[in-house]
Design an enzyme around this catalytic site. Structure first.
Site, PDB file in Angstrom:
ATOM      1  CG  ASP A  56      -2.044  -3.055  -0.828  1.00 51.14           C
ATOM      2  OD1 ASP A  56      -0.955  -3.648  -0.856  1.00 51.14           O
ATOM      3  OD2 ASP A  56      -3.114  -3.627  -0.560  1.00 51.14           O
ATOM      4  CG  ASP A  57       0.663  -4.431  -4.322  1.00 48.90           C
ATOM      5  OD1 ASP A  57       1.122  -4.715  -3.207  1.00 48.90           O
ATOM      6  OD2 ASP A  57       0.080  -5.252  -5.050  1.00 48.90           O
ATOM      7  CB  CYS A  92       0.241  -7.342   0.887  1.00 46.70           C
ATOM      8  SG  CYS A  92       0.008  -6.769  -0.811  1.00 46.70           S
ATOM      9  CG  ASP A 336       1.842  -3.408   0.828  1.00 51.30           C
ATOM     10  OD1 ASP A 336       2.192  -3.046  -0.311  1.00 51.30           O
ATOM     11  OD2 ASP A 336       0.688  -3.806   1.070  1.00 51.30           O
ATOM     12  CG  ASN A 337       4.344  -5.620  -1.763  1.00 52.98           C
ATOM     13  OD1 ASN A 337       3.704  -6.153  -0.871  1.00 52.98           O
ATOM     14  ND2 ASN A 337       3.838  -5.418  -2.969  1.00 52.98           N
TER      15      ASN A 337
END
Length: 584
Positions: A56-57, A92, A336-337
């Protein structure tokens, strides 16, 4: 032959939006030709397994992967890293939905983290799980399994599994324990809530993953998908009386001492003295020394929090090997990003179209994948679904917005079936800096990235009417906005990029995969010369032929009516081209 004679200049071009909306006849795209050895690489007649590690991130541009020795050992050195891999919406929830559906956010209409424009409630209300990758895999006999973060909005009253996971193992992190490292909350198959106060989230996910993998490995006939999604290195998120509080990610206690000298790379776009970004970013004050120090500590916390994920990867791969399943499994590591730390004076966060927020890690190992290789083929999360389907030997639905990535060593990345020279990055949800009071409602944009044939451009149109253009070959850190200068000296380039964006902003399926076919729907004499060989325009390089200058100059521009923090197609329109002095 004049290029503008190929299509009626203005009236016909105003129909570009209609064409891009999918009113063209879509061609079915079956699995591309994988070559005679494709099925042999994972056992003739069998289907491969898939394990997806979804963080995540996690950043790509700050080199966090270099601090993960086990990911390097077991995936990077044993597989291929795609260096030009992107999310098409730097948030996200929209990003994760695009990954599983194979569609841009303007087609899923998931554009925010929570209701009414995003989150799990909107995902289920729109029934996006009726037509997505887990469902297609399940229909082909796959056992789909999920542990960890899905998307925001999975709550204690909304923890039911989406289609594709209802009949197998669905164990999501549940709010308010999604982003708490030592107080995670899980729910298994819509069952009782399991709150594990004092247990480290990633370690719990690791234990759960090993137990589930042991169960899956006992069944040698059914292929499986196993998604493992810890929230590191995302900030911890706390909710207090209507406020959302962000604090740095927390490492496992055994990793707290690591990387004491690490700090955010001081690249040229880190907290610059001068910048010419769009107005809301340009007016940001320089970060203070204290803020820079905070970002360095956050950077260290992020790296430390990823170490348990690093150990998780090793543990899963070793257990997979113990069960004799490693040679028949594709292992994918992505996020995700991206995440910015001090870029263009912006404090920590995401949500922009700049490289730090959208260029993300993507590693893959498995049957037929080259080992220890970097590949700069262009790919995005919208390519993910088609890629998995292809590797599973399954047909690809024709509505997907991107083709497969050329992940196999034998793939010819220049083959028409893999062409992805360009894609859009889009955003509507405004901007904020984590744990800061700053907010902007002007972070609404559509942008286009173009790679290949010597071109590497970023072009954006903002809801404020502002534009940006960067040639990343010359300006890799996106420091000097070249839009105004290019509009005067090379207006033909702006014409092409704006026309391309006009197609991609509403594209669906085939029009996303081949936007040039909308602008040039027929084969044309090469270079516009009568009697010359026919050639299909397939790239920006082809479209830059001078014979097309008048045609592209006749096309209308893309613009927003105003800054709306949600997707509204009626707010995005084409307008007559303005004289250069008005654009300036």
């Amino acid at each position: 032959m004049k290029a503008f004679a190929l299509l009626a200049p203005l009236a016909a071009i105003l129909s570009i939006s209609k064409l891009a909306l999918g009113q063209l006849q879509h061609d079915s795209i079956d699995a591309p030709d994988q070559g005679p050895g494709f099925h042999d690489v994972h056992g003739r007649g069998s289907k491969p397994n898939f394990i997806v590690f979804l963080t995540d991130d996690q950043d790509q541009r700050y080199n966090s992967l270099d601090y993960m020795p086990l990911v390097n050992k077991y995936i990077r050195k044993e597989g291929t890293e795609f260096t030009n891999y992107y999310t098409t919406s730097a948030m996200c929830c929209p990003s994760r939905v695009s990954l599983w559906t194979g569609q841009f956010a303007h087609n899923t209409n998931i554009t925010d983290e929570s209701a009414p424009h995003g989150g799990y409630s909107k995902f289920t209300e729109q029934k996006l799980d009726d037509n997505w990758l887990p469902g297609w895999l399940e229909a082909a006999g796959y056992s789909n399994n999920y542990i960890g973060k899905f998307i925001n909005g999975v709550t204690q009253s909304r923890k039911y599994a989406p289609k594709g996971f209802k009949n197998t193992h669905w164990e999501p992190l549940v709010s308010p324990g999604i982003y708490t490292f030592y107080d995670p909350i899980f729910a298994t198959n819509d069952g009782p809530i399991e709150r594990l106060t004092g247990k480290y989230q990633t370690d719990v996910i690791s234990d759960k993953s090993i137990k589930l993998l042991d169960d899956l490995a006992t069944n040698k006939t059914d292929p499986f998908l196993l998604v493992i999604s810890p929230t590191a290195p995302h900030d911890e998120v706390w909710f207090d009386k209507g406020r959302t509080i962000f604090t740095p990610p927390v490492p496992a206690k055994r990793h707290e001492h690591l990387f004491k000298d690490a700090r955010v790379p001081r690249s040229p776009n880190f907290n610059p003295d001068d910048q010419d970004k769009v107005s809301w970013i340009q007016t940001l004050p320089k970060l203070t020394q204290d803020e820079e120090a905070q970002l360095d500590e956050k950077f260290r916390s992020r790296l430390r929090s990823l170490q348990a994920t690093d150990e998780l990867v090793e543990r899963v791969i070793q257990r997979l090997e113990d069960h004799g399943q490693l040679d028949n499994t594709y292992i994918i590591y992505t996020t995700d990003n991206g995440y910015h730390l001090g870029t263009h004076r912006m404090y920590a966060g995401k949500q922009t179209a700049y490289e730090e927020d959208v260029n993300i890690p993507f590693l893959i190992r498995g049957p037929g994948v080259a080992k220890g290789r970097q590949n700069d083929a262009v790919a995005t999360h919208t390519h993910f679904a088609a890629t998995v389907l292809r590797l599973a030997g399954l047909p690809t639905p024709d509505h997907l917005d991107a083709p497969s990535i050329p992940v196999l060593a034998q793939d010819d990345r220049n083959a028409a079936s893999f062409q992805s020279e360009t894609f859009a990055v889009e955003f509507w949800a405004g901007a904020f800096m984590e744990n800061k009071t700053f907010r902007s409602t002007q972070n609404v944009y559509k942008s286009v990235r173009v790679f290949g044939n010597g071109n590497n451009f970023f072009y954006s149109v903002w809801c404020t009417g502002e534009h940006e253009l960067y040639d990343l070959t010359k300006d890799p850190y996106q420091i000097h906005n070249a839009y105004a200068k290019t509009l005067v000296k090379k207006p033909y380039l702006i014409d092409r990029l704006d026309a391309l964006l006009n197609v991609l902003r509403t594209c669906k399926g085939q029009t996303c995969r081949d936007p040039w076919s909308v602008l040039h729907p027929i084969e044309e004499p090469n270079g516009g010369n009568k009697g010359g060989p026919l050639k299909k325009v397939r790239s920006l390089k082809d479209a830059l032929n001078k014979s097309y200058d008048d045609y592209y100059a006749s096309l209308p521009r893309f613009a927003f009516k105003d800054c709306r923090n949600y997707y509204d197609a009626s707010n995005e329109l084409t307008v007559p081209k303005s004289p250069p002095q008005e654009d300036l």
